[in-house]
Motif scaffolding. Structure first.
Motif, PDB file in Angstrom:
ATOM      1  N   PRO A 167       0.828  -1.212   0.000  1.00  0.00           N
ATOM      2  CA  PRO A 167       0.000   0.000   0.000  1.00  0.00           C
ATOM      3  C   PRO A 167       0.866   1.269   0.000  1.00  0.00           C
ATOM      4  CG  PRO A 167      -0.829  -1.567   1.611  1.00  0.00           C
ATOM      5  CD  PRO A 167       0.471  -2.113   1.094  1.00  0.00           C
ATOM      6  N   ARG A 168       0.400   2.292  -0.694  1.00  0.00           N
ATOM      7  CA  ARG A 168       1.160   3.529  -0.850  1.00  0.00           C
ATOM      8  C   ARG A 168       1.553   4.116   0.497  1.00  0.00           C
ATOM      9  NH1 ARG A 168       1.017   8.835  -0.541  1.00  0.00           N
ATOM     10  NH2 ARG A 168       2.206  10.038  -2.044  1.00  0.00           N
ATOM     11  N   ARG A 169       0.631   4.137   1.427  1.00  0.00           N
ATOM     12  CA  ARG A 169       0.910   4.717   2.737  1.00  0.00           C
ATOM     13  C   ARG A 169       2.080   4.001   3.414  1.00  0.00           C
ATOM     14  NH1 ARG A 169      -3.174   6.709   7.236  1.00  0.00           N
ATOM     15  NH2 ARG A 169      -3.086   8.409   5.790  1.00  0.00           N
ATOM     16  N   LYS A 170       2.098   2.675   3.361  1.00  0.00           N
ATOM     17  CA  LYS A 170       3.194   1.912   3.966  1.00  0.00           C
ATOM     18  C   LYS A 170       4.499   2.134   3.210  1.00  0.00           C
ATOM     19  CE  LYS A 170       0.645  -1.770   6.212  1.00  0.00           C
ATOM     20  NZ  LYS A 170       0.461  -3.213   6.334  1.00  0.00           N
ATOM     21  N   ALA A 171       4.422   2.197   1.889  1.00  0.00           N
ATOM     22  CA  ALA A 171       5.631   2.419   1.092  1.00  0.00           C
ATOM     23  C   ALA A 171       6.235   3.790   1.393  1.00  0.00           C
ATOM     24  CB  ALA A 171       5.313   2.291  -0.399  1.00  0.00           C
ATOM     25  N   MET A 172       5.385   4.814   1.504  1.00  0.00           N
ATOM     26  CA  MET A 172       5.880   6.159   1.784  1.00  0.00           C
ATOM     27  C   MET A 172       6.360   6.275   3.231  1.00  0.00           C
ATOM     28  SD  MET A 172       5.805   7.673  -1.083  1.00  0.00           S
ATOM     29  CE  MET A 172       6.046   6.113  -1.903  1.00  0.00           C
ATOM     30  N   LEU A 173       5.709   5.567   4.154  1.00  0.00           N
ATOM     31  CA  LEU A 173       6.163   5.568   5.544  1.00  0.00           C
ATOM     32  C   LEU A 173       7.543   4.935   5.652  1.00  0.00           C
ATOM     33  CD1 LEU A 173       5.579   6.111   8.545  1.00  0.00           C
ATOM     34  CD2 LEU A 173       4.553   3.826   8.635  1.00  0.00           C
ATOM     35  N   ARG A 174       7.728   3.802   4.986  1.00  0.00           N
ATOM     36  CA  ARG A 174       9.031   3.133   5.000  1.00  0.00           C
ATOM     37  C   ARG A 174      10.096   4.021   4.358  1.00  0.00           C
ATOM     38  NH1 ARG A 174       9.376  -2.927   2.937  1.00  0.00           N
ATOM     39  NH2 ARG A 174       7.945  -3.129   4.682  1.00  0.00           N
ATOM     40  N   THR A 175       9.751   4.655   3.249  1.00  0.00           N
ATOM     41  CA  THR A 175      10.687   5.561   2.578  1.00  0.00           C
ATOM     42  C   THR A 175      11.073   6.713   3.504  1.00  0.00           C
ATOM     43  OG1 THR A 175       9.780   5.013   0.407  1.00  0.00           O
ATOM     44  CG2 THR A 175      10.987   7.090   0.586  1.00  0.00           C
ATOM     45  N   SER A 223      18.837  13.525  -1.120  1.00  0.00           N
ATOM     46  CA  SER A 223      18.011  12.314  -1.057  1.00  0.00           C
ATOM     47  C   SER A 223      16.796  12.539  -0.161  1.00  0.00           C
ATOM     48  CB  SER A 223      18.827  11.138  -0.528  1.00  0.00           C
ATOM     49  OG  SER A 223      19.901  10.839  -1.374  1.00  0.00           O
ATOM     50  N   VAL A 224      17.012  13.134   1.001  1.00  0.00           N
ATOM     51  CA  VAL A 224      15.909  13.394   1.923  1.00  0.00           C
ATOM     52  C   VAL A 224      14.925  14.376   1.303  1.00  0.00           C
ATOM     53  CG1 VAL A 224      15.326  14.432   4.158  1.00  0.00           C
ATOM     54  CG2 VAL A 224      17.199  12.792   3.992  1.00  0.00           C
ATOM     55  N   TRP A 225      15.443  15.374   0.594  1.00  0.00           N
ATOM     56  CA  TRP A 225      14.574  16.346  -0.079  1.00  0.00           C
ATOM     57  C   TRP A 225      13.693  15.642  -1.111  1.00  0.00           C
ATOM     58  CZ3 TRP A 225      12.989  21.202   0.501  1.00  0.00           C
ATOM     59  CH2 TRP A 225      12.351  21.819  -0.561  1.00  0.00           C
ATOM     60  N   ALA A 226      14.286  14.774  -1.931  1.00  0.00           N
ATOM     61  CA  ALA A 226      13.509  14.058  -2.952  1.00  0.00           C
ATOM     62  C   ALA A 226      12.495  13.123  -2.302  1.00  0.00           C
ATOM     63  CB  ALA A 226      14.445  13.272  -3.874  1.00  0.00           C
ATOM     64  N   ALA A 227      12.887  12.418  -1.247  1.00  0.00           N
ATOM     65  CA  ALA A 227      11.960  11.521  -0.555  1.00  0.00           C
ATOM     66  C   ALA A 227      10.812  12.314   0.068  1.00  0.00           C
ATOM     67  CB  ALA A 227      12.690  10.710   0.502  1.00  0.00           C
ATOM     68  N   GLY A 228      11.130  13.429   0.690  1.00  0.00           N
ATOM     69  CA  GLY A 228      10.088  14.273   1.278  1.00  0.00           C
ATOM     70  C   GLY A 228       9.142  14.833   0.239  1.00  0.00           C
ATOM     71  N   GLN A 229       9.677  15.262  -0.880  1.00  0.00           N
ATOM     72  CA  GLN A 229       8.857  15.776  -1.976  1.00  0.00           C
ATOM     73  C   GLN A 229       7.912  14.692  -2.485  1.00  0.00           C
ATOM     74  OE1 GLN A 229      11.287  17.159  -5.215  1.00  0.00           O
ATOM     75  NE2 GLN A 229       9.966  18.889  -5.623  1.00  0.00           N
ATOM     76  N   LEU A 230       8.407  13.479  -2.599  1.00  0.00           N
ATOM     77  CA  LEU A 230       7.588  12.353  -3.047  1.00  0.00           C
ATOM     78  C   LEU A 230       6.479  12.052  -2.040  1.00  0.00           C
ATOM     79  CD1 LEU A 230       7.148   9.962  -5.021  1.00  0.00           C
ATOM     80  CD2 LEU A 230       8.722   8.681  -3.589  1.00  0.00           C
ATOM     81  N   SER A 235       3.677  14.814  -1.979  1.00  0.00           N
ATOM     82  CA  SER A 235       3.064  15.189  -3.255  1.00  0.00           C
ATOM     83  C   SER A 235       1.711  14.547  -3.497  1.00  0.00           C
ATOM     84  CB  SER A 235       4.010  14.868  -4.411  1.00  0.00           C
ATOM     85  OG  SER A 235       4.239  13.485  -4.458  1.00  0.00           O
ATOM     86  N   GLY A 236       1.314  13.589  -2.707  1.00  0.00           N
ATOM     87  CA  GLY A 236      -0.019  13.018  -2.846  1.00  0.00           C
ATOM     88  C   GLY A 236      -0.050  11.791  -3.732  1.00  0.00           C
ATOM     89  N   LYS A 237      -1.266  11.373  -4.076  1.00  0.00           N
ATOM     90  CA  LYS A 237      -1.454  10.126  -4.812  1.00  0.00           C
ATOM     91  C   LYS A 237      -1.048  10.237  -6.272  1.00  0.00           C
ATOM     92  CE  LYS A 237      -4.965   8.296  -1.819  1.00  0.00           C
ATOM     93  NZ  LYS A 237      -6.225   7.611  -1.697  1.00  0.00           N
TER      94      LYS A 237
END
Length: 192
Positions: A38-46, A88-95, A98-100
Motif C-alpha cells: 500500500p502507498r501509505r506503507k511504502a511512503m512511511l518506510r521511505t 536524497s531526503v529532499w527528494a523523498a520528502g517531496q515524493l 506530493s499526494g497520490k
C-alpha cells in the motif's frame, strides 16, 4: 510569443496552459503509485529510512572525533555525504507530500533521481569510512576512542540505510494512465 516552448530547467512549464477563465491548468502526464505494498506503507518506510540516514549523517558530524577536525581526506567525503543525503531526503520528502498523483516534473525529480542520490550517499559514506581508517592508522585515536569508533559506525549505518532504501525504492512501481511504467530501476541491475 505566448506559445513559445521553454527548455532546460523550466521545461515543465510547457505542461501548464491557460484555460478560458484565465487560470493556469496542468495538462502534462500524471503518475500514480502502482506497487503491491500500500502507498501509505511504502511512503512511511521511505520516510523512516530517509530520516534514519539523515540522523546518522548529522550525528557523525557532531561527534568529537579527532579525524573530523581539519583533515581534508575525511572532511571532503563527509561534506559529499551530507550534500547527497540532504538531496536524497529532499527528494523523498517531496515524493511523500506530493499526494497520490505525481505530475511529470515531480516524478522526474523524485522517482527517477532518488536511487542515484542514494547510491552517491552510500559511496561517500564508504569513502568517509576509508578516510577515517587512514587517519586512525596514521595518527591513532588521540585519546578519543569511543567518538572515533562511533563515527565509523555512523558512516557505515548511513551507507547501509542509503543502500537499503535504494533497493526498496527500486521495487516500487508507478503507472501513467493505462500502461504500467517500469520500476525506478527496471532494466538495470539492482546491485549496480
Amino acid at each position: 510569443m505566448a506559445d513559445r516552448k521553454r527548455g532546460g530547467r523550466r521545461d515543465y512549464l510547457n505542461d501548464f496552459h491557460m484555460d478560458l477563465s484565465g487560470q493556469y491548468v496542468y495538462t502534462g502526464a500524471l503518475y500514480r503509485y502502482a506497487g503491491t505494498l500500500p502507498r501509505r506503507k511504502a511512503m512511511l518506510r521511505t520516510g523512516l529510512m530517509a530520516a534514519a540516514m539523515a540522523v546518522f549523517t548529522v550525528v557523525a558530524g557532531c561527534l568529537d572525533a579527532p579525524a573530523m577536525f581539519g583533515t581534508a581526506y575525511v572532511l571532503l567525503p563527509y561534506l559529499g555525504q551530507v550534500i547527497a543525503a540532504a538531496l536524497s531526503v529532499w527528494a523523498a520528502g517531496q515524493l511523500i507530500v506530493s499526494g497520490k498523483e505525481l505530475r511529470a516534473y515531480v516524478y522526474r525529480a523524485t522517482v527517477e533521481k532518488l536511487p542515484r542520490r542514494l547510491r552517491v550517499t552510500a559511496v561517500f559514506a564508504a569513502v568517509g569510512i576509508l578516510g577515517n581508517v587512514v587517519y586512525l592508522c596514521l595518527y591513532g585515536f588521540g585519546g578519543k576512542v569511543l567518538p572515533s569508533l562511533a563515527v565509523l559506525v555512523l558512516h557505515a549505518l548511513t551507507g547501509v540505510a542509503a543502500e537499503l532504501l535504494r533497493r526498496f525504492f527500486l521495487t516500487l512501481r508507478w503507472d501513467s494512465g493505462s500502461e504500467e511504467l517500469p520500476s525506478a530501476g527496471e532494466g538495470r541491475d539492482p546491485n549496480s
